[in-house]
Scaffold this active site. Structure first.
Site, PDB file in Angstrom:
ATOM      1  N   TRP A 101       0.844  -1.204   0.000  1.00 51.60           N
ATOM      2  CA  TRP A 101       0.000   0.000   0.000  1.00 51.60           C
ATOM      3  C   TRP A 101       0.878   1.252   0.000  1.00 51.60           C
ATOM      4  CZ3 TRP A 101      -0.213   4.179   3.269  1.00 51.60           C
ATOM      5  CH2 TRP A 101      -1.291   5.055   3.109  1.00 51.60           C
ATOM      6  N   HIS A 102       2.005   1.160   0.733  1.00 55.17           N
ATOM      7  CA  HIS A 102       2.859   2.335   0.873  1.00 55.17           C
ATOM      8  C   HIS A 102       3.538   2.749  -0.420  1.00 55.17           C
ATOM      9  CE1 HIS A 102       2.286   1.687   5.158  1.00 55.17           C
ATOM     10  NE2 HIS A 102       2.636   2.943   5.291  1.00 55.17           N
ATOM     11  N   GLY A 103       3.814   1.799  -1.266  1.00 59.31           N
ATOM     12  CA  GLY A 103       4.471   2.207  -2.500  1.00 59.31           C
ATOM     13  C   GLY A 103       4.756   1.033  -3.406  1.00 59.31           C
TER      14      GLY A 103
END
Lengths: 472, 307
Positions: free
Chosen positions: A324-326
């Site tokens: 989700w973060h990257g």
């Protein structure tokens, strides 16, 4: 528009004045919606179309899901439509190039040529945040936790409310939507408390995060030239940088909302004073952790399954949180790192029961261990590539010749700001009686405000630019 | 709400008052780099001076000229008004152009960042404003925005000065001092210092390109020409590596010059010098670079003398 920009300095007071002048909830909402879109369109106006699309789809699906109550099949079809379209948008803008490159690398190993070109597009600011907020709404309506919002403008405001639009907290519909149905007359206490939160948020961002960033960037962007000692210091600095960057943003967001009479959920609660990694995740990015808990971990079966499956669920949740973060393998590894420790923590509790941490020394050791685990995890998070991350770890273990000091003065500022931050967190955590901004003596309060403003003016970094989490 | 506004205003007034006292009331560094502005203004303003070559631009001129050499070659007084690109072309031209008189030659060497938003100034404008507050008279909205948003950096500058003063310590030598300038306004104190390492320039964000800058430039040039002042636009001097990096920006600037009938005297690459000649930024050169640039300017300016 950034919270730490000149434009926001003019925008926010103007919005507050007009907002309170309008009095009626209906007009206040319309105005806030316009202000929120203006706020967002300051980056790249065309991306407002994406929020609008996401809003329209989740709004429409929500209404249909409610309409077909009792017809599970149709309800599910509308929920899936909402999920698929929103996740497809997220996939195209955030993950397409990453998946494309990964597939290319894997196929190349087998001698197959993959010729799909990468997309030349910029990642829309805050796309993961508002997409998840909108998806949370769809799932809640499907589950019957909340009623579908009938008023499109109110719903659009829920998705795009400017204080939390680009980097959260990822709000739940049951908390935020009802607030838009109420009128918001001016409340002195809320306004004062909101301003205090914003002031401390600015301190965290400008004096700690952006100050530490100078050292961290200098070291992490040039790994081969730096020793293990410098990399250790840069990693510790990054540990605080990311906390203050994101925690600072969340606090400004919550403060700005509070000035206007809205309560947003707490997103950070002194995470580095956690006694276990499980507790860390109850204090770090709370809105995202609870989102994953409610919409990923529990639907997977949570802990009401066989123990091995339970651990697998935990691991999956953390891997998804990482991605989700990257769109980078470094984030996957970061998620996996935390997933492994969460599982170990769980295994320990499962077989040996809760760890005794009553004595201060035991607490101190626990805090230190959790801090070290978090620190190590941040190496993957901050490194520019997986290769870089392992090279950093290798250097931390093997090379300890000297330490890079970019400037004695800058270092002094870093440590001074860190000292203030840690002292405040310890004071809040253990509820020590030494209030400055919350003192009952107005002289102390006002001197504290002025001192903090000048500290920020004199020791803040104003070229730091945007918040780290905007890229997620 | 009234209670909140009153209390908030009192707090804001106290903060503004303290900041104003620190910025304008406390004496600053007597050798401050920006104090050169006053000397340069006096030199251009001097009613008794002969016709002169007036150089206006960013630090590519301050750190890239040998004005005495130019004077010798042209047999004409040279006043180098440049200090820092961050002051912005607007503030520099607003101030110096008004004192240019018929027969003067104004040489403009804007930096490649100027059309990309910095023509209305950056941190340096705020620092200059804290020393010479009168410059506000010519400010537009964007310059006010710059000055206000850069107040922290001006306060920091004062803080740093007093930090050394209170500790009775001399700050580490750097060329950014009033005493680094020669009489013509060139920074020369670094000429015997070795080259330093610095990051190369990166291309400016094309979204920030401002046509308003060219409108302003064209208007100023026309006004000067109407007053009998000759205006020459030359490219800035820059190290080769950075020049290559900002190629796209340079091309766009050259095209826009043509669109506004502004003539650049030579192709930009003529003033892209070998990296070895630089001092501490892409636009700052040592003596060799300054001499080379000056000698390149001689024939260009000569064409205009007596024209």
């Amino acid at each position: 528009m950034l919270f730490n920009s000149f434009e926001f300095l003019l925008f926010f007071p103007a919005v507050c004045i007009i907002f309170y002048a309008l009095r009626k909830a209906k007009y206040q909402n319309i105005f806030l919606l316009l202000a929120s879109y203006y706020f967002y369109m300051n980056w790249k106006p065309v991306y407002a179309v994406l929020i609008l699309t996401s809003t329209a789809i989740t709004y429409g699906c929500g209404l249909f899901v409610e309409k077909y109550q009792g017809n599970k099949r149709k309800q599910k079809a509308y929920l899936v439509t909402s999920l698929v379209i929103n996740l497809a948008i997220l996939f195209v803008f955030k993950y397409f190039n990453f998946i494309n490159e990964s597939v290319f690398s894997v196929l190349e190993l087998f001698g197959v040529r993959w010729t799909v070109p990468n997309l030349d597009i910029l990642l829309p600011v805050g796309i993961s945040f508002y997409t998840f907020q909108a998806l949370g709404y769809s799932i809640d309506v499907y589950r019957g936790t909340i009623k579908a919002e009938k008023n499109f403008l109110t719903y659009a405001l829920f998705v795009s409310f400017f204080p939390q639009l680009v980097a959260g907290p990822i709000e739940r519909a049951k908390n935020l939507l009802p607030q838009f149905h109420k009128e918001h007359p001016f409340n002195y206490d809320n306004a004062v408390e909101g301003c205090k939160m914003m002031l401390w948020g600015y301190f965290m961002k400008l004096c700690v995060a952006d100050r530490l960033a100078e050292y961290v960037d200098a070291v992490y962007n040039n790994v081969p030239q730096h020793s293990g000692n410098s990399l250790i210091l840069a990693t510790v600095f990054f540990t605080f940088q990311i906390y203050c960057d994101f925690g600072g943003y969340s606090l400004i967001a919550r403060g700005a909302a509070k000035v206007m009479g809205f309560e947003l959920m707490e997103n950070f609660r002194r995470p580095y004073l956690s006694l276990s990694i499980k507790e860390f995740w109850k204090r770090w990015h709370i809105s995202l952790s609870t989102w994953f808990m409610d919409y990923v971990y529990i639907p997977l079966g949570g802990n009401r399954v066989r123990y091995a499956r339970h651990l697998t669920n935990l691991m999956i949740t953390f891997l998804v949180s990482g991605i989700w973060h990257g769109a980078n393998w470094t984030f996957v590894l970061w998620g996996a790192w935390h997933g492994v420790f969460i599982c170990l923590d769980n295994l320990y509790r499962h077989y040996f029961g809760k760890m005794k941490q009553d004595k201060p020394i035991a607490k101190l050791i626990s805090i230190a261990v959790v801090f070290l685990i978090a620190c190590f995890g941040w190496i993957f998070f901050r490194a520019n590539s997986v290769q870089d991350a392992f090279s950093i770890i290798g250097k931390i273990i093997s090379s300890h010749s000297g330490i890079f000091i970019h400037s004695n003065t800058q270092m002094a500022y870093c440590f001074l700001s860190l000292f203030i931050l840690v002292a405040k967190d310890i004071k809040d955590e253990y509820q020590l009686k030494c209030n400055f901004m919350h003192s009952r003596y107005s002289v102390v309060r006002y001197i504290s405000y002025i001192a903090l403003v000048f500290y920020i003016l004199l020791y803040g970094v104003y070229s730091g630019g945007q918040f780290i989490y905007f890229q997620f | 709400m009234k209670k909140f506004i009153i209390k908030f205003s009192i707090l804001a007034i106290v903060i503004i008052a303290i900041s104003s006292v620190v910025l304008f009331g406390l004496k600053g560094n007597p050798d401050a780099y920006f104090l050169a502005w006053g000397k340069k203004v006096d030199a251009v303003k001097n009613p008794n001076r002969d016709n002169a070559v007036i150089l206006i631009g960013g630090s590519n001129l301050a750190f890239g000229m040998n004005s005495p050499l130019l004077e010798d070659s042209l047999k004409m007084q040279v006043i180098n008004t440049s200090i820092h690109a961050g002051i912005g072309m607007k503030a520099m031209m607003d101030e110096f152009c008004k004192y240019a008189k018929a027969g003067d030659i104004v040489v403009l060497a804007p930096e490649y960042g100027h059309p990309y938003g910095t023509w209305v100034g950056q941190e340096a404008l705020s620092q200059l404003f804290s020393i010479y507050p009168y410059i506000w008279k010519d400010f537009n909205g964007l310059q006010w925005k710059t000055v206000i948003s850069e107040i922290p950096s001006s306060l920091s500058m004062k803080k740093d000065y007093y930090k050394y003063r209170l500790a009775h310590k001399k700050p580490k030598w750097n060329p950014y001092a009033l005493s680094s300038f020669n009489d013509n306004g060139d920074v020369v104190a670094h000429w015997d210092k070795p080259k330093e390492t610095f990051p190369h320039n990166k291309p400016a964000d094309e979204d920030k390109f401002s046509e308003k800058y060219f409108t302003y430039l064209a208007r100023q040039v026309k006004e000067l020409q109407n007053r009998g002042v000759k205006v020459i636009i030359v490219p800035p001097v820059i190290e080769k590596t950075s020049f290559i990096a900002v190629q796209r920006n340079v091309k766009r600037i050259e095209e826009t010059y043509k669109k506004y009938n502004l003539r650049q005297e030579c192709p930009s690459e003529v003033f892209a010098f070998a990296d070895s000649l630089n001092y501490n930024t892409s636009y700052h050169f040592g003596k060799q670079g300054a001499d080379k640039r000056t000698l390149l300017l001689v024939p260009i300016i000569k064409k205009y003398i007596g024209k």
